[in-house]
Design a protein around this motif. Structure first.
Motif, short mmCIF file in Angstrom:
data_model
loop_
_atom_site.label_atom_id
_atom_site.label_comp_id
_atom_site.label_asym_id
_atom_site.label_seq_id
_atom_site.Cartn_x
_atom_site.Cartn_y
_atom_site.Cartn_z
N ILE A 1 7.47 13.57 -11.19
CA ILE A 1 8.23 13.43 -12.44
C ILE A 1 7.57 14.25 -13.55
CG2 ILE A 1 8.75 11.79 -14.31
CD1 ILE A 1 9.30 9.69 -12.11
N ASN A 2 6.25 14.32 -13.52
CA ASN A 2 5.51 15.03 -14.55
C ASN A 2 5.20 16.48 -14.18
OD1 ASN A 2 4.66 13.15 -16.90
ND2 ASN A 2 4.58 11.89 -15.07
N GLY A 3 5.84 16.98 -13.13
CA GLY A 3 5.69 18.38 -12.75
C GLY A 3 4.35 18.73 -12.14
N ILE A 4 3.71 17.75 -11.52
CA ILE A 4 2.39 17.96 -10.91
C ILE A 4 2.54 17.93 -9.40
CG2 ILE A 4 0.04 17.06 -10.71
CD1 ILE A 4 0.59 15.73 -13.52
N GLU A 5 2.10 19.00 -8.76
CA GLU A 5 2.19 19.09 -7.30
C GLU A 5 1.08 18.26 -6.67
OE1 GLU A 5 1.95 22.43 -3.78
OE2 GLU A 5 2.52 23.07 -5.80
N THR A 6 1.42 17.53 -5.63
CA THR A 6 0.44 16.67 -4.97
C THR A 6 -0.18 17.36 -3.77
OG1 THR A 6 2.16 15.65 -3.61
CG2 THR A 6 1.59 14.55 -5.65
N MET A 7 -1.44 17.07 -3.58
CA MET A 7 -2.17 17.49 -2.39
C MET A 7 -2.90 16.25 -1.90
SD MET A 7 -3.76 21.07 -3.64
CE MET A 7 -2.73 22.36 -4.29
N VAL A 8 -2.67 15.87 -0.67
CA VAL A 8 -3.23 14.62 -0.15
C VAL A 8 -4.33 14.92 0.86
CG1 VAL A 8 -2.73 12.47 1.06
CG2 VAL A 8 -1.04 13.44 -0.49
N ASN A 9 -5.49 14.32 0.60
CA ASN A 9 -6.59 14.36 1.56
C ASN A 9 -6.42 13.10 2.40
OD1 ASN A 9 -8.99 14.36 2.92
ND2 ASN A 9 -10.28 14.37 1.12
N THR A 10 -6.09 13.28 3.66
CA THR A 10 -5.74 12.11 4.47
C THR A 10 -6.94 11.28 4.92
OG1 THR A 10 -5.68 13.46 6.47
CG2 THR A 10 -3.58 13.10 5.31
N TYR A 11 -8.14 11.82 4.84
CA TYR A 11 -9.29 11.01 5.21
C TYR A 11 -10.51 11.39 4.37
CZ TYR A 11 -12.84 8.57 7.84
OH TYR A 11 -13.86 7.73 8.19
N HIS A 12 -10.97 10.40 3.61
CA HIS A 12 -12.14 10.60 2.75
C HIS A 12 -13.08 9.40 2.90
CE1 HIS A 12 -14.24 11.54 -1.17
NE2 HIS A 12 -14.28 12.67 -0.50
N GLY B 1 0.81 -1.21 0.00
CA GLY B 1 0.00 0.00 0.00
C GLY B 1 0.85 1.26 0.00
N VAL B 2 1.88 1.27 0.83
CA VAL B 2 2.79 2.42 0.88
C VAL B 2 3.51 2.57 -0.46
CG1 VAL B 2 4.89 3.33 1.99
CG2 VAL B 2 3.06 2.32 3.39
N THR B 3 3.93 1.45 -1.04
CA THR B 3 4.60 1.49 -2.34
C THR B 3 3.70 2.09 -3.41
OG1 THR B 3 6.01 -0.39 -1.80
CG2 THR B 3 5.69 0.06 -4.13
N TYR B 4 2.42 1.71 -3.41
CA TYR B 4 1.49 2.26 -4.40
C TYR B 4 1.44 3.78 -4.32
CZ TYR B 4 -2.80 3.97 -6.44
OH TYR B 4 -3.69 4.71 -7.15
N TYR B 5 1.25 4.32 -3.12
CA TYR B 5 1.15 5.77 -2.98
C TYR B 5 2.48 6.46 -3.24
CZ TYR B 5 -3.61 5.16 -1.49
OH TYR B 5 -4.95 4.84 -1.47
N ASN B 6 3.59 5.84 -2.87
CA ASN B 6 4.91 6.41 -3.20
C ASN B 6 5.10 6.46 -4.71
OD1 ASN B 6 5.82 6.99 -0.62
ND2 ASN B 6 6.81 5.00 -0.35
N ASN B 7 4.71 5.39 -5.40
CA ASN B 7 4.83 5.37 -6.87
C ASN B 7 3.95 6.44 -7.51
OD1 ASN B 7 6.66 3.27 -6.78
ND2 ASN B 7 5.13 1.68 -7.20
N LEU B 8 2.73 6.59 -7.00
CA LEU B 8 1.83 7.62 -7.54
C LEU B 8 2.43 9.01 -7.35
CD1 LEU B 8 -0.86 8.67 -8.67
CD2 LEU B 8 -1.80 8.46 -6.34
N ILE B 9 2.88 9.30 -6.15
CA ILE B 9 3.47 10.62 -5.86
C ILE B 9 4.72 10.85 -6.72
CG2 ILE B 9 4.64 11.98 -4.09
CD1 ILE B 9 2.62 10.64 -2.07
#
Length: 120
Positions: A103-114, A90-98
């Motif tokens: 890499i593509n110049g897109i800033e991430t914003m994480v909603n920690t609870y949805h 699970g951690v690997t999936y989110y690390n890969n996504l981020i």
């Protein structure tokens, strides 16, 4: 003010039973009471972003967005709901996504609870 894209883990990831992920509250509800949803749909596959996150990030980039907000599926990260049992997959999936977003110049914003937590 920024323009970007936003998603919910349950509505986009799919792969509800892959690796260490466990049933979350929405999985239980859609599987137990499908008649409560007009088209009997669920998030089992959703947009399959768990497997297709690179293609999804490319689409966000092609559109021209510079920001992407996503939520964490805690049933994917903490299968027992406790911090002493963290899913490496699970951690690997989110690390890969981020990583792919950066890499593509897109800033991430994480909603920690949805509203996506394990049923345990």
């Amino acid at each position: 003010f920024v323009f970007g894209a936003a998603t919910s883990s349950y509505q986009i990831e799919g792969s509800w039973n892959v690796s260490a992920a466990v049933v979350n509250d929405f999985d239980w509800w859609t599987h137990s009471c499908p008649e409560w949803i007009a088209d009997d749909s669920n998030g089992d596959i959703a947009c399959d972003s768990y497997r297709m996150y690179k293609e999804d990030v490319n689409l966000v980039k092609e559109i021209g967005f510079k920001f992407y907000r996503f939520s964490i599926s805690w049933s994917r990260i903490l299968p027992t709901g406790l911090t002493n049992d963290v899913s490496k997959d699970g951690v690997t999936y989110y690390n890969n996504l981020i990583r792919q977003l950066h890499i593509n110049g897109i800033e991430t914003m994480v909603n920690t609870y949805h509203f996506d937590h394990p049923m345990k």
